[in-house]
Design a protein around this motif. Structure first.
Motif, PDB file in Angstrom:
ATOM      1  N   ASP A 105     -32.619  40.508 -13.121  1.00 34.24           N
ATOM      2  CA  ASP A 105     -33.126  40.605 -11.763  1.00 34.24           C
ATOM      3  C   ASP A 105     -32.124  41.324 -10.856  1.00 34.24           C
ATOM      4  OD1 ASP A 105     -34.289  40.285  -9.320  1.00 34.24           O
ATOM      5  OD2 ASP A 105     -34.288  38.093  -9.337  1.00 34.24           O
ATOM      6  N   PRO A 106     -32.434  42.523 -10.334  1.00 34.19           N
ATOM      7  CA  PRO A 106     -31.486  43.232  -9.462  1.00 34.19           C
ATOM      8  C   PRO A 106     -31.299  42.566  -8.104  1.00 34.19           C
ATOM      9  CG  PRO A 106     -33.581  44.400  -9.545  1.00 34.19           C
ATOM     10  CD  PRO A 106     -33.667  43.303 -10.568  1.00 34.19           C
ATOM     11  N   SER A 107     -32.176  41.639  -7.741  1.00 31.74           N
ATOM     12  CA  SER A 107     -32.021  40.951  -6.459  1.00 31.74           C
ATOM     13  C   SER A 107     -30.762  40.092  -6.428  1.00 31.74           C
ATOM     14  CB  SER A 107     -33.243  40.076  -6.166  1.00 31.74           C
ATOM     15  OG  SER A 107     -33.322  38.981  -7.062  1.00 31.74           O
ATOM     16  N   LEU A 108     -30.138  39.877  -7.609  1.00 27.03           N
ATOM     17  CA  LEU A 108     -28.907  39.092  -7.669  1.00 27.03           C
ATOM     18  C   LEU A 108     -27.772  39.748  -6.896  1.00 27.03           C
ATOM     19  CD1 LEU A 108     -28.989  38.113 -11.457  1.00 27.03           C
ATOM     20  CD2 LEU A 108     -29.506  36.626  -9.511  1.00 27.03           C
ATOM     21  N   ASN A 134     -30.815  46.711 -15.410  1.00 25.34           N
ATOM     22  CA  ASN A 134     -32.080  47.342 -15.803  1.00 25.34           C
ATOM     23  C   ASN A 134     -32.242  47.348 -17.325  1.00 25.34           C
ATOM     24  OD1 ASN A 134     -34.514  49.052 -15.137  1.00 25.34           O
ATOM     25  ND2 ASN A 134     -33.355  50.528 -16.364  1.00 25.34           N
ATOM     26  N   GLU A 184     -25.615  46.742  -3.137  1.00 23.25           N
ATOM     27  CA  GLU A 184     -25.847  47.862  -4.048  1.00 23.25           C
ATOM     28  C   GLU A 184     -24.921  49.048  -3.761  1.00 23.25           C
ATOM     29  OE1 GLU A 184     -29.882  45.827  -3.317  1.00 23.25           O
ATOM     30  OE2 GLU A 184     -28.120  46.437  -2.146  1.00 23.25           O
ATOM     31  N   LYS A 201     -28.548  41.954  -4.228  1.00 21.99           N
ATOM     32  CA  LYS A 201     -29.207  42.538  -3.052  1.00 21.99           C
ATOM     33  C   LYS A 201     -28.251  42.546  -1.859  1.00 21.99           C
ATOM     34  CE  LYS A 201     -33.341  42.139  -0.147  1.00 21.99           C
ATOM     35  NZ  LYS A 201     -33.658  43.572  -0.270  1.00 21.99           N
ATOM     36  N   GLY A 202     -28.162  43.687  -1.196  1.00 20.53           N
ATOM     37  CA  GLY A 202     -27.274  43.840  -0.060  1.00 20.53           C
ATOM     38  C   GLY A 202     -25.895  44.358  -0.429  1.00 20.53           C
ATOM     39  N   HIS A 228     -21.808  36.040  -6.723  1.00 18.64           N
ATOM     40  CA  HIS A 228     -22.421  37.120  -7.507  1.00 18.64           C
ATOM     41  C   HIS A 228     -21.459  38.283  -7.698  1.00 18.64           C
ATOM     42  CE1 HIS A 228     -23.061  39.570  -3.954  1.00 18.64           C
ATOM     43  NE2 HIS A 228     -23.694  38.592  -3.388  1.00 18.64           N
TER      44      HIS A 228
END
Length: 230
Positions: free
Chosen positions: A80-83, A75, A88, A85-86, A203
């Protein structure tokens, strides 16, 4: 000095290489060095599976803390936080397992979504490296946290593994040689040691979890090497 591993002393290594068609390739790997005392433990102790029977709850707590910090960094830098995703938060469906390997240690396995990722002892020695920052201090977890730096360090395969340890602590995890020296005057510290290494990951979420799992295991072994009954 506390000789135990601290997670943020061990940034994830982003391996940057040229592919066979000239394309740039980046993969992440976790590297967790092994204290020299642990290498002297009998195999029966290093492969004692009861040592990490309660790893799950601690690894879950650490992973959630690490991902909170990672998302904060993403942030701060508008990444991109979608990097991740799943990943978190720690998923209670994930399975942590371990079994004796051929090197006298436990191989650590994490099962998720039908995939198995491993963290295991690498029999090939590695170079651990740290240097002074612009303030003439060796990098530490505190200096990284102050600047909200992502726990990842880019390098290629020919470079040593970066750690954010003080030189005196690095000496507990490796030895000096003609190829690796601690030179306080020049602000460079390098030793040769052994480590647990993960398979390559796409990632940060996966790499962080495997790092944390190995830190838990190796700190338990260091307790044994120091004569602790815990």
């Amino acid at each position: 000095m506390d000789e135990k591993l601290v997670r943020r002393e061990l940034p994830i290594q982003s391996i940057h290489e040229r592919g066979e068609h000239g394309m740039d390739l980046d993969d992440l790997t976790a590297t967790v060095p092994v204290h020299l005392k642990i290498l002297q433990l009998p195999v029966s102790t290093r492969t004692n599976q009861s040592l990490i029977a309660e790893a799950r709850e601690t690894v879950k707590e650490w992973f959630n803390e690490d991902m909170d910090y990672h998302l904060k960094c993403l942030n701060a830098y508008d990444d991109d936080p979608s990097l991740v995703k799943g990943y978190e938060r720690f998923n209670d469906d994930w399975i942590l397992e371990w079994s004796p390997d051929d090197e006298g240690f436990l191989e650590l396995a994490w099962k998720s979504n039908g995939r198995i990722d491993n963290m295991s002892f690498c029999k090939i020695p590695i170079f651990l490296y740290n240097q002074r920052d612009e303030n003439r201090r060796f990098y530490t977890p505190e200096s990284v946290l102050q600047e909200n730096l992502i726990e990842c360090f880019g390098r290629n395969l020919r470079n040593p593994e970066v750690v954010f340890m003080e030189p005196e602590k690095m000496k507990k995890y490796g030895i000096e040689s003609e190829l690796a020296r601690i030179d306080i005057k020049s602000g460079v510290a390098e030793v040769i040691g052994h480590a647990f290494c993960s398979n390559y990951q796409p990632h940060m979420g996966k790499a962080l979890l495997l790092r944390d799992f190995a830190v838990f295991y190796l700190n338990k072994l260091l307790d044994k090497a120091n004569g602790s009954s815990t």
